[in-house]
Design an enzyme around this catalytic site. Structure first.
Site, PDB file in Angstrom:
ATOM      1  N   SER A  35      44.999  -1.838  27.007  1.00  0.00           N
ATOM      2  CA  SER A  35      43.653  -2.212  27.432  1.00  0.00           C
ATOM      3  C   SER A  35      42.819  -0.969  27.670  1.00  0.00           C
ATOM      4  O   SER A  35      43.143  -0.143  28.535  1.00  0.00           O
ATOM      5  CB  SER A  35      43.721  -3.033  28.722  1.00  0.00           C
ATOM      6  OG  SER A  35      42.430  -3.121  29.289  1.00  0.00           O
ATOM      7  N   HIS A  37      43.294  -4.190  23.372  1.00  0.00           N
ATOM      8  CA  HIS A  37      42.692  -5.199  24.249  1.00  0.00           C
ATOM      9  C   HIS A  37      41.360  -4.665  24.770  1.00  0.00           C
ATOM     10  O   HIS A  37      41.304  -3.586  25.371  1.00  0.00           O
ATOM     11  CB  HIS A  37      43.656  -5.483  25.398  1.00  0.00           C
ATOM     12  CG  HIS A  37      43.261  -6.609  26.280  1.00  0.00           C
ATOM     13  ND1 HIS A  37      43.450  -7.937  25.947  1.00  0.00           N
ATOM     14  CD2 HIS A  37      42.689  -6.614  27.511  1.00  0.00           C
ATOM     15  CE1 HIS A  37      43.033  -8.707  26.932  1.00  0.00           C
ATOM     16  NE2 HIS A  37      42.556  -7.935  27.894  1.00  0.00           N
ATOM     17  N   ASP A  88      38.238  -5.438  27.154  1.00  0.00           N
ATOM     18  CA  ASP A  88      37.831  -6.257  28.295  1.00  0.00           C
ATOM     19  C   ASP A  88      36.319  -6.266  28.441  1.00  0.00           C
ATOM     20  O   ASP A  88      35.703  -5.232  28.682  1.00  0.00           O
ATOM     21  CB  ASP A  88      38.460  -5.708  29.584  1.00  0.00           C
ATOM     22  CG  ASP A  88      39.929  -6.076  29.693  1.00  0.00           C
ATOM     23  OD1 ASP A  88      40.249  -7.270  29.536  1.00  0.00           O
ATOM     24  OD2 ASP A  88      40.752  -5.173  29.923  1.00  0.00           O
ATOM     25  N   MET A 120      33.222  -7.763  30.604  1.00  0.00           N
ATOM     26  CA  MET A 120      32.902  -8.369  31.905  1.00  0.00           C
ATOM     27  C   MET A 120      31.391  -8.389  32.094  1.00  0.00           C
ATOM     28  O   MET A 120      30.703  -7.434  31.723  1.00  0.00           O
ATOM     29  CB  MET A 120      33.546  -7.553  33.031  1.00  0.00           C
ATOM     30  CG  MET A 120      35.043  -7.358  32.866  1.00  0.00           C
ATOM     31  SD  MET A 120      35.753  -6.566  34.313  1.00  0.00           S
ATOM     32  CE  MET A 120      37.434  -6.247  33.732  1.00  0.00           C
ATOM     33  N   HIS A 124      38.725  -9.850  25.197  1.00  0.00           N
ATOM     34  CA  HIS A 124      38.901 -10.732  26.359  1.00  0.00           C
ATOM     35  C   HIS A 124      37.551 -10.892  27.047  1.00  0.00           C
ATOM     36  O   HIS A 124      37.074  -9.968  27.705  1.00  0.00           O
ATOM     37  CB  HIS A 124      39.950 -10.095  27.281  1.00  0.00           C
ATOM     38  CG  HIS A 124      40.230 -10.861  28.520  1.00  0.00           C
ATOM     39  ND1 HIS A 124      40.953 -10.332  29.562  1.00  0.00           N
ATOM     40  CD2 HIS A 124      39.893 -12.125  28.904  1.00  0.00           C
ATOM     41  CE1 HIS A 124      41.050 -11.239  30.528  1.00  0.00           C
ATOM     42  NE2 HIS A 124      40.406 -12.324  30.161  1.00  0.00           N
ATOM     43  N   MET A 161      35.482 -12.053  29.758  1.00  0.00           N
ATOM     44  CA  MET A 161      35.398 -12.499  31.159  1.00  0.00           C
ATOM     45  C   MET A 161      33.924 -12.660  31.487  1.00  0.00           C
ATOM     46  O   MET A 161      33.347 -11.919  32.295  1.00  0.00           O
ATOM     47  CB  MET A 161      36.090 -11.470  32.069  1.00  0.00           C
ATOM     48  CG  MET A 161      37.601 -11.473  31.891  1.00  0.00           C
ATOM     49  SD  MET A 161      38.379  -9.986  32.553  1.00  0.00           S
ATOM     50  CE  MET A 161      38.168  -8.885  31.157  1.00  0.00           C
ATOM     51  N   MET A 212      46.595 -15.017  32.899  1.00  0.00           N
ATOM     52  CA  MET A 212      46.247 -13.847  33.706  1.00  0.00           C
ATOM     53  C   MET A 212      47.288 -13.667  34.810  1.00  0.00           C
ATOM     54  O   MET A 212      47.611 -14.612  35.533  1.00  0.00           O
ATOM     55  CB  MET A 212      44.865 -14.020  34.340  1.00  0.00           C
ATOM     56  CG  MET A 212      43.696 -13.951  33.372  1.00  0.00           C
ATOM     57  SD  MET A 212      43.590 -12.428  32.418  1.00  0.00           S
ATOM     58  CE  MET A 212      43.429 -11.181  33.705  1.00  0.00           C
ATOM     59  N   ASP A 270      48.357 -10.560  31.141  1.00  0.00           N
ATOM     60  CA  ASP A 270      47.368  -9.491  31.327  1.00  0.00           C
ATOM     61  C   ASP A 270      47.185  -9.253  32.814  1.00  0.00           C
ATOM     62  O   ASP A 270      46.754 -10.142  33.543  1.00  0.00           O
ATOM     63  CB  ASP A 270      46.053  -9.944  30.674  1.00  0.00           C
ATOM     64  CG  ASP A 270      44.934  -8.922  30.810  1.00  0.00           C
ATOM     65  OD1 ASP A 270      45.197  -7.780  31.222  1.00  0.00           O
ATOM     66  OD2 ASP A 270      43.790  -9.288  30.482  1.00  0.00           O
TER      67      ASP A 270
HETATM   68  C1  DX5 Z   1      41.677  -7.295  34.232  1.00  0.00           C
HETATM   69  C2  DX5 Z   1      41.653  -7.112  32.750  1.00  0.00           C
HETATM   70  C3  DX5 Z   1      42.856  -6.437  32.246  1.00  0.00           C
HETATM   71  C4  DX5 Z   1      43.062  -5.032  32.760  1.00  0.00           C
HETATM   72  C5  DX5 Z   1      44.516  -4.875  33.017  1.00  0.00           C
HETATM   73  O1  DX5 Z   1      40.643  -8.102  34.611  1.00  0.00           O
HETATM   74  O2  DX5 Z   1      41.540  -8.345  32.074  1.00  0.00           O
HETATM   75  O3  DX5 Z   1      42.928  -6.451  30.828  1.00  0.00           O
HETATM   76  O4  DX5 Z   1      42.641  -4.036  31.877  1.00  0.00           O
HETATM   77  O5  DX5 Z   1      44.706  -3.668  33.643  1.00  0.00           O
HETATM   78  P1  DX5 Z   1      46.118  -3.270  34.274  1.00  0.00           P
HETATM   79  O6  DX5 Z   1      47.106  -3.285  33.173  1.00  0.00           O
HETATM   80  O7  DX5 Z   1      45.857  -1.924  34.849  1.00  0.00           O
HETATM   81  O8  DX5 Z   1      46.429  -4.310  35.327  1.00  0.00           O
HETATM   82 ZN    ZN Z   2      41.993  -8.353  29.891  1.00  0.00          ZN
END
Ligand code: DX5
Ligand code: ZN
Length: 222
Positions: free
Chosen positions: A6, A30, A32, A34, A63, A65, A133, A171
């Site tokens: 990620s 991956h 992310d 947000m 991903h 979010m 998650m 994740d």
């Molecule tokens: C959290 C993200 C993850 C995050 C995981 O909201 O969706 O993808 O990057 O990070 P680690 O592996 O550090 O928990």
């Molecule tokens: Zn993620």
């Protein structure tokens, strides 16, 4: 089985270098996304994906979010996302799945740690991947919530019973230790942010996580 580093935990000022570092040990990346609304944090959008696409052929596991994914799916597809994962908690799931299919995206559906299996069960035969998650989304570096493992097992069991080829991704808080539980519970895609990019040797770290997962289910030497 695959590991999906990620980039949330990578240096945002040097993302292309970070990707090059882990590419030999990963098939997926991956990404992310947000929106400061579905989760209390902001990250990146389609323009960054467009730029990263110039640097790598890795599968972009995006991903989302975000509260209104329908508005942005096409932009992510155009930017170079290969798969998008939306959260079941945002609703309109059937329509979002149809939209992703129409766009030619690989389809993922995510569930927060406290969202029950029953919320995702109706969609198992319509998606390519379920993301369980293992932290509450929003931030990297949180601790793995092992209480999610029964749900991972339920998803894998239901997929097997129905003869579905389904990726089950975990994740949050995944490292070379917690991945053992996740793999034994039936997960086969392991997202890792801080346990890859927070380590001195990200490529080795990604390989170690994958090796630990394989060892957990096959007993093969890691
Ligand atoms: C959290 C993200 C993850 C995050 C995981 O909201 O969706 O993808 O990057 O990070 P680690 O592996 O550090 O928990
Ligand atoms: Zn993620």
């Amino acid at each position: 089985m695959r590991v999906a580093p990620s980039i949330l935990s990578a240096d945002f000022g040097a993302l292309s270098e970070a990707i090059e570092t882990v590419a030999p040990g990963s098939e997926w990346l991956h990404v992310d996304v947000m929106d400061g609304h579905f989760v209390p944090n902001l990250t990146i959008g389609p323009p960054v994906v467009t730029s990263l696409r110039e640097h790598t052929d890795l599968f972009f596991d995006t991903h989302l979010m975000i509260s209104e994914p329908a508005k942005y799916l096409e932009a992510f597809r155009d930017a170079g996302s290969d798969g998008c994962t939306v959260h079941v908690e945002v609703g309109e799931t059937a329509a979002l799945i149809a939209q992703m299919r129409h766009l030619g995206l690989r389809v993922g559906l995510a569930a927060n740690p406290d969202t029950p299996f029953e919320a995702i069960e109706p969609y198992l035969d319509q998606v390519d991947m379920i993301l369980c998650m293992t932290v509450f989304p929003g931030f990297g570096g949180q601790s793995f919530i092992a209480d999610v493992m029964p749900k991972v097992h339920q998803v894998r069991r239901a997929a097997l019973a129905a003869g579905l080829t389904l990726d089950v991704e975990v994740d949050g808080g995944v490292d070379e230790h917690t991945v053992v539980d996740a793999a034994r519970s039936g997960a086969n895609v392991f997202v890792a942010g801080s346990a890859v990019f927070g380590r001195p040797h990200p490529l080795d770290a990604a390989r170690d996580i994958l090796a630990a997962a394989r060892h957990a289910v096959t007993g093969a030497p890691s």
